[in-house]
Design a protein around this motif. Structure first.
Motif, PDB file in Angstrom:
ATOM      1  N   UNK A   1      34.638  16.116 -15.469  1.00  0.00           N
ATOM      2  CA  UNK A   1      33.510  16.405 -13.585  1.00  0.00           C
ATOM      3  C   UNK A   1      33.182  15.690 -12.914  1.00  0.00           C
ATOM      4  N   UNK A   2      33.514  15.842 -10.877  1.00  0.00           N
ATOM      5  CA  UNK A   2      32.760  14.960 -10.281  1.00  0.00           C
ATOM      6  C   UNK A   2      31.719  14.799 -10.887  1.00  0.00           C
ATOM      7  N   UNK A   3      30.185  15.447 -11.450  1.00  0.00           N
ATOM      8  CA  UNK A   3      29.321  14.780 -11.139  1.00  0.00           C
ATOM      9  C   UNK A   3      28.990  14.200 -12.837  1.00  0.00           C
ATOM     10  N   UNK A   4      29.726  14.544 -13.433  1.00  0.00           N
ATOM     11  CA  UNK A   4      29.886  13.482 -14.739  1.00  0.00           C
ATOM     12  C   UNK A   4      30.125  11.719 -14.445  1.00  0.00           C
ATOM     13  N   UNK A   5      31.596  11.781 -13.684  1.00  0.00           N
ATOM     14  CA  UNK A   5      32.129  10.834 -13.699  1.00  0.00           C
ATOM     15  C   UNK A   5      31.532   9.959 -12.461  1.00  0.00           C
ATOM     16  N   UNK A   6      30.820  10.862 -11.754  1.00  0.00           N
ATOM     17  CA  UNK A   6      29.997   9.621 -10.589  1.00  0.00           C
ATOM     18  C   UNK A   6      28.980   8.933 -11.659  1.00  0.00           C
ATOM     19  N   UNK A   7      28.436   9.726 -12.863  1.00  0.00           N
ATOM     20  CA  UNK A   7      27.044   9.408 -14.013  1.00  0.00           C
ATOM     21  C   UNK A   7      27.605   7.825 -14.332  1.00  0.00           C
ATOM     22  N   UNK A   8      28.542   8.223 -15.470  1.00  0.00           N
ATOM     23  CA  UNK A   8      29.387   6.846 -15.233  1.00  0.00           C
ATOM     24  C   UNK A   8      29.506   6.086 -14.965  1.00  0.00           C
ATOM     25  N   UNK A   9      30.161   6.234 -13.528  1.00  0.00           N
ATOM     26  CA  UNK A   9      30.423   4.983 -12.868  1.00  0.00           C
ATOM     27  C   UNK A   9      29.102   4.348 -12.062  1.00  0.00           C
ATOM     28  N   UNK A  10      28.552   5.158 -12.083  1.00  0.00           N
ATOM     29  CA  UNK A  10      27.102   4.327 -11.338  1.00  0.00           C
ATOM     30  C   UNK A  10      26.336   3.540 -12.769  1.00  0.00           C
ATOM     31  N   UNK A  11      26.182   3.717 -13.698  1.00  0.00           N
ATOM     32  CA  UNK A  11      25.786   3.792 -15.215  1.00  0.00           C
ATOM     33  C   UNK A  11      26.541   1.620 -15.657  1.00  0.00           C
TER      34      UNK A  11
ATOM     35  N   UNK B   1      28.133   0.110 -13.356  1.00  0.00           N
ATOM     36  CA  UNK B   1      26.808  -1.492 -12.246  1.00  0.00           C
ATOM     37  C   UNK B   1      25.404  -1.688 -12.976  1.00  0.00           C
ATOM     38  N   UNK B   2      24.590  -1.651 -14.671  1.00  0.00           N
ATOM     39  CA  UNK B   2      24.011  -1.527 -15.115  1.00  0.00           C
ATOM     40  C   UNK B   2      24.579  -2.273 -16.628  1.00  0.00           C
ATOM     41  N   UNK B   3      25.718  -1.781 -16.852  1.00  0.00           N
ATOM     42  CA  UNK B   3      26.353  -1.922 -18.007  1.00  0.00           C
ATOM     43  C   UNK B   3      27.723  -2.256 -17.113  1.00  0.00           C
ATOM     44  N   UNK B   4      27.742  -3.416 -17.302  1.00  0.00           N
ATOM     45  CA  UNK B   4      29.493  -3.971 -16.724  1.00  0.00           C
ATOM     46  C   UNK B   4      30.372  -4.184 -18.053  1.00  0.00           C
ATOM     47  N   UNK B   5      29.804  -3.783 -19.317  1.00  0.00           N
ATOM     48  CA  UNK B   5      30.581  -3.835 -20.063  1.00  0.00           C
ATOM     49  C   UNK B   5      31.783  -2.753 -20.092  1.00  0.00           C
TER      50      UNK B   5
ATOM     51  N   UNK C   1      21.156  -0.052 -21.158  1.00  0.00           N
ATOM     52  CA  UNK C   1      21.580  -1.074 -21.362  1.00  0.00           C
ATOM     53  C   UNK C   1      22.089  -1.989 -22.700  1.00  0.00           C
ATOM     54  N   UNK C   2      21.111  -2.107 -22.983  1.00  0.00           N
ATOM     55  CA  UNK C   2      20.831  -2.956 -24.192  1.00  0.00           C
ATOM     56  C   UNK C   2      21.842  -2.127 -25.515  1.00  0.00           C
ATOM     57  N   UNK C   3      22.789  -1.352 -25.183  1.00  0.00           N
ATOM     58  CA  UNK C   3      23.419  -0.614 -25.929  1.00  0.00           C
ATOM     59  C   UNK C   3      24.194  -1.057 -26.310  1.00  0.00           C
ATOM     60  N   UNK C   4      25.281  -1.839 -27.872  1.00  0.00           N
ATOM     61  CA  UNK C   4      26.660  -2.058 -27.780  1.00  0.00           C
ATOM     62  C   UNK C   4      27.308  -1.177 -27.807  1.00  0.00           C
ATOM     63  N   UNK C   5      27.965  -0.710 -26.855  1.00  0.00           N
ATOM     64  CA  UNK C   5      29.070   0.789 -27.085  1.00  0.00           C
ATOM     65  C   UNK C   5      30.241   0.422 -27.215  1.00  0.00           C
TER      66      UNK C   5
END
Ligand SMILES: O=C(O)[C@@H](CO)OP(=O)(O)O
Length: 203
Positions: free
Chosen positions: A56-66, A68-72, A44-48
């Motif tokens: 694929x769904x398993x990757x897109x869902x992972x990204x979506x959940x992320x 929540x903690x990385x709003x930017x 969460x502290x990395x300035x991506x």
């Protein structure tokens, strides 16, 4: 130029629901969701500057959940991060890997080779400015990137494994060869969330 660093963070998607039944894709399991939150907290502290995910769904869902903690972050799908077969059998490949290719067609291999050539050109070339990029993708794709860093023979991606939401980091500069900064780092995952490896790694 020589000091400019491009950091590429490779994360394997969270555990897929019922993956043991051989389904080609699907939603995350409860553990997979917790893995996604754990890697998101860690990063969460990395300035991506860019976040890309396999479509694929398993990757897109992972990204979506992320997010929540990385709003930017704004993850976008990239076909270059799709699951694939990165290379075919070669004469120097240890014969222990031959059975793996039993059900795989030459077309799949050709497609995977082309995809990985494009993916490494996209993400392992030096950048003009310092940047951090996050790629949410699949076990074989990450193994191919690791192989590429070392300039190892094509077959050498085989047997390199990453856990679900394990963290691999590559640093790319123009003046020096790329560096594997971290491989399959699991520090953010408690032992019960360390899934997807052929051999358990509870320590
Ligand atoms: O099928 C697998 O074992 C790997 C291959 O890349 O895929 P995934 O990371 O999607 O589980």
């Amino acid at each position: 130029m020589g000091h400019v660093s491009r950091y590429v963070y490779l994360v394997r998607h969270g555990e897929q629901l019922d993956a043991e039944h051989g389904l080609p894709d699907g939603p995350l399991s409860g553990r997979g969701q917790r893995q996604a939150r754990a890697i998101a907290e860690r990063l969460s502290g990395v300035p991506f500057s860019r976040v890309r995910t396999s479509p694929l769904q398993r990757a897109v869902e992972t990204a979506k959940l992320m997010t929540e903690y990385m709003p930017s972050i704004e993850p976008e799908p990239s076909a270059l991060l799709m699951d694939c077969i990165p290379s075919g059998p070669t004469p120097d490949m240890p014969s222990v890997f031959e059975p793996f290719y039993g059900g795989i067609t030459p077309e799949e291999i050709a497609a995977g080779e082309a995809q990985m050539a494009d993916a490494t050109a996209e993400w392992l070339s030096p950048s003009r400015d310092d940047r951090h990029e996050l790629l949410i993708t699949h076990n074989f794709v990450i193994a191919w990137f690791v192989r590429e860093v070392f300039g190892a023979p094509a077959w050498r991606w085989m047997g390199i494994n990453q856990a679900n939401c394990g963290l691999t980091i590559i640093r790319v500069r123009s003046a020096k060869p790329p560096v594997l900064v971290a491989h399959n780092d699991l520090g953010h995952l408690p032992a019960e969330l360390r899934t997807g490896l052929p051999v358990d790694q509870p320590f």
